[in-house]
Design a protein around this motif. Sequence first.
Motif, short mmCIF file in Angstrom:
data_model
loop_
_atom_site.label_atom_id
_atom_site.label_comp_id
_atom_site.label_asym_id
_atom_site.label_seq_id
_atom_site.Cartn_x
_atom_site.Cartn_y
_atom_site.Cartn_z
N GLY A 1 0.67 -1.32 -0.14
CA GLY A 1 0.13 -0.17 0.16
C GLY A 1 0.89 1.32 0.17
O GLY A 1 0.59 2.26 -0.65
N PHE A 2 1.92 1.24 0.98
CA PHE A 2 2.70 2.42 1.10
C PHE A 2 3.42 2.59 -0.34
O PHE A 2 3.77 3.47 -1.01
CB PHE A 2 3.53 2.47 2.06
N PHE A 3 4.06 1.49 -0.84
CA PHE A 3 4.86 1.53 -2.20
C PHE A 3 4.15 2.02 -3.39
O PHE A 3 4.61 2.86 -3.91
CB PHE A 3 5.39 0.10 -2.38
N SER A 4 2.79 1.39 -3.31
CA SER A 4 2.14 1.83 -4.71
C SER A 4 1.44 3.32 -4.54
O SER A 4 1.53 3.63 -5.29
CB SER A 4 0.72 0.97 -4.63
N LEU A 5 1.49 3.73 -3.45
CA LEU A 5 0.84 5.23 -3.21
C LEU A 5 2.08 6.19 -3.02
O LEU A 5 1.75 7.32 -2.94
CB LEU A 5 -0.19 5.46 -2.15
N SER A 6 3.41 5.66 -3.14
CA SER A 6 4.54 6.61 -2.94
C SER A 6 4.51 7.08 -1.67
O SER A 6 4.78 8.32 -1.65
CB SER A 6 4.83 7.56 -4.00
N LEU A 7 4.09 6.38 -0.53
CA LEU A 7 3.99 7.00 0.82
C LEU A 7 5.18 6.81 1.73
O LEU A 7 5.71 5.58 1.76
CB LEU A 7 2.66 6.74 1.27
N GLY A 8 5.37 7.36 2.56
CA GLY A 8 6.16 7.13 3.78
C GLY A 8 7.79 7.58 3.62
O GLY A 8 8.68 7.28 4.51
N MET A 9 7.88 7.91 2.51
CA MET A 9 9.53 8.48 2.23
C MET A 9 9.85 10.07 1.77
O MET A 9 10.49 10.34 1.30
CB MET A 9 10.07 7.50 1.44
N GLY A 10 8.46 10.57 1.70
CA GLY A 10 8.65 12.19 1.32
C GLY A 10 8.29 12.63 -0.01
O GLY A 10 8.61 13.62 -0.27
N VAL A 11 8.01 11.55 -1.01
CA VAL A 11 7.77 12.17 -2.26
C VAL A 11 6.44 13.27 -2.17
O VAL A 11 6.59 14.01 -2.77
CB VAL A 11 7.37 10.95 -3.14
N LEU A 12 5.56 12.74 -1.52
CA LEU A 12 4.39 13.87 -1.42
C LEU A 12 4.64 15.03 -0.51
O LEU A 12 4.01 16.11 -0.43
CB LEU A 12 3.23 13.19 -1.03
N ILE A 13 5.80 15.01 0.41
CA ILE A 13 5.98 16.13 1.19
C ILE A 13 6.87 17.04 0.14
O ILE A 13 6.38 18.27 -0.09
CB ILE A 13 7.03 15.74 2.25
N THR A 14 7.72 16.52 -0.63
CA THR A 14 8.35 17.29 -1.56
C THR A 14 7.51 17.75 -2.90
O THR A 14 7.49 18.99 -3.03
CB THR A 14 9.46 16.38 -2.39
N TYR A 15 6.47 16.97 -3.26
CA TYR A 15 5.43 17.61 -4.26
C TYR A 15 4.67 18.40 -3.48
O TYR A 15 4.25 19.48 -4.31
CB TYR A 15 4.78 16.38 -4.78
N GLY A 16 4.36 18.23 -2.28
CA GLY A 16 3.37 19.07 -1.55
C GLY A 16 3.95 20.47 -1.39
O GLY A 16 3.29 21.52 -1.54
N SER A 17 5.22 20.49 -1.61
CA SER A 17 5.95 21.73 -1.38
C SER A 17 5.94 22.68 -2.43
O SER A 17 6.18 23.74 -2.82
CB SER A 17 7.32 21.73 -0.90
N TYR A 18 5.38 21.97 -3.76
CA TYR A 18 5.40 22.81 -4.95
C TYR A 18 4.02 23.01 -5.46
O TYR A 18 3.55 23.64 -6.28
CB TYR A 18 5.78 21.81 -6.21
N VAL A 19 3.04 22.99 -4.51
CA VAL A 19 1.40 23.12 -4.53
C VAL A 19 1.29 24.34 -4.11
O VAL A 19 1.63 24.89 -3.07
CB VAL A 19 0.54 21.96 -3.83
N LYS A 20 0.33 24.93 -4.82
CA LYS A 20 -0.53 26.34 -4.80
C LYS A 20 -1.18 26.26 -3.17
O LYS A 20 -1.75 25.22 -2.91
CB LYS A 20 -1.29 26.68 -5.74
N LYS A 21 -1.19 27.42 -2.79
CA LYS A 21 -1.87 27.51 -1.60
C LYS A 21 -3.44 27.22 -1.72
O LYS A 21 -4.33 27.06 -0.82
CB LYS A 21 -1.79 28.92 -0.74
N SER A 22 -3.99 27.38 -3.06
CA SER A 22 -5.32 27.49 -3.18
C SER A 22 -6.03 26.04 -3.71
O SER A 22 -6.92 25.72 -3.77
CB SER A 22 -5.77 28.39 -4.22
N ASP A 23 -4.91 25.20 -3.86
CA ASP A 23 -5.34 23.65 -4.22
C ASP A 23 -5.99 22.95 -2.98
O ASP A 23 -5.72 23.05 -1.68
CB ASP A 23 -3.96 22.89 -4.69
#
Length: 450
Positions: free
Chosen positions: A226-248
């Motif tokens: 589950g974690f592997f498939s969703l790319s969770l637990g290692m910061g991919v979505l922290i890194t991508y989250g940092s590129y997200v607009k405040k209005s998303d």
Amino acid sequence: MVEEKKKRDGFGSKLGIIAAAAGSAIGLGNIYRFPCELGENGGAAFLLIYLLVVIFLGIPVMLSELVIGRRSQSNSVGAFKQLAPKTIWPIVGYIGVLCGFLIFAFYSTVSGWTLEYIVKSVTNSFQGKDLVTIEQEFTAFHDMGWRNVMWQGVFIFLTGFVVFKGVQNGIERYAKILMPLLLVILVVLGIRSMTLPGAKEGLAFLFHPDFSKITGKVLISALGQGFFSLSLGMGVLITYGSYVKKSDNLTSTAFSVVLADTAIAILAGLVIFPAAFSFGVKPEAGMGLVFNTLPMLFNQITGGYWFCLIFFVLLAIAALTSTISLLEVLVAYISEELHLKRQWATVAACAGTMLLGAFASLSLMSNTSFAIGGIPVFDLMDFVSSNILLPVGGVLIVIFVGWYLGKQKFFEEVTNNGAIKASLKKIIFFIIKYLAPVAIAIVFISGLIK
Ligand code: PFF
């Protein structure tokens, strides 16, 4: 710095972040690893636990990562330094970077195979062959260790090129069109697979759970997958989250990505298992399950040549959007925390991965010396990163958001400071704070004890 700014603006649109996050999530994990894990862990019982994992843990962990990333506007290590200064929390980021490095190393091995299979498709090399021959050729390919390493190198180079040039957005734009095409191809293949003689057994394997098959290993494997498939637990979505607009809208992003990723995985199961049972490939065949069953299936389809070629091209692209995200975690960390120029950070990360990755590739040869206690280094890297480091990372991330960052800041992020409603926020926060840490810990410990 200017470079960074440009990148962060890149994921500005809502579709942009969904495409990027889904691009990271959808990959070999869905089409190759998911059927392997399911086949080795008892079929339907695994699927059931997997679904519980993605719904009850996947969505909250994903949202937690996006919240941390967007709030801190930083890479996975910097994010914790920013939000929890003078604490040991950045260790979570370091675990993530280490894990990303490990995953990229073995993931690029299988990614390289997709290139070999594109060549095989172009030269029509499967046509008219029976299962035994296809299996022999797959094993023979593994035994050509350096050929694996070569393709792996090409794939790492391609990933590095995209990240080096900073053209991820271009790739994501293509992926937005191509991934739905992958979905269409899977549907067509699924229909053909389910109408093969003996396909019913495969469907039963996929959907009729035998609860006696649920062991600690099944639990931890479903959690890891589950974690592997969703790319969770290692910061991919922290890194991508940092590129997200405040209005998303972060919550709907998390839901969309989980839905798309799970749909593709289940479809892959519907393609592989009916066909595997029909052709006599064992569900616990591991790597061969997918790479031997599919060519057999293409042989049974009108226009099989084109299906085969297009499928492996799409699979390579799906793998590429995932390796881009793995490399992005490493590059964002190296460039922002170690203050190396982005380009040099990319070169360093790719070179390091190539070195480690070669061991993963060479460990799959029959006479390999890269095995520990009989287990190939490839499998060890996979097990340690997916089944241990990702869940540990995941549990720490939810504890961080639930207990350190706290409810108010979480609500501020998911409602965009009150601009949107995010009606599920209370229940999701409850899961983040109480349910997810306990559930991940129980599954994890019960798995390890076994
Ligand atoms: N989620 C990707 C897949 O399913 O193929 C693999 C992956 C990418 C895992 C990025 C972890 C990660 F951080």
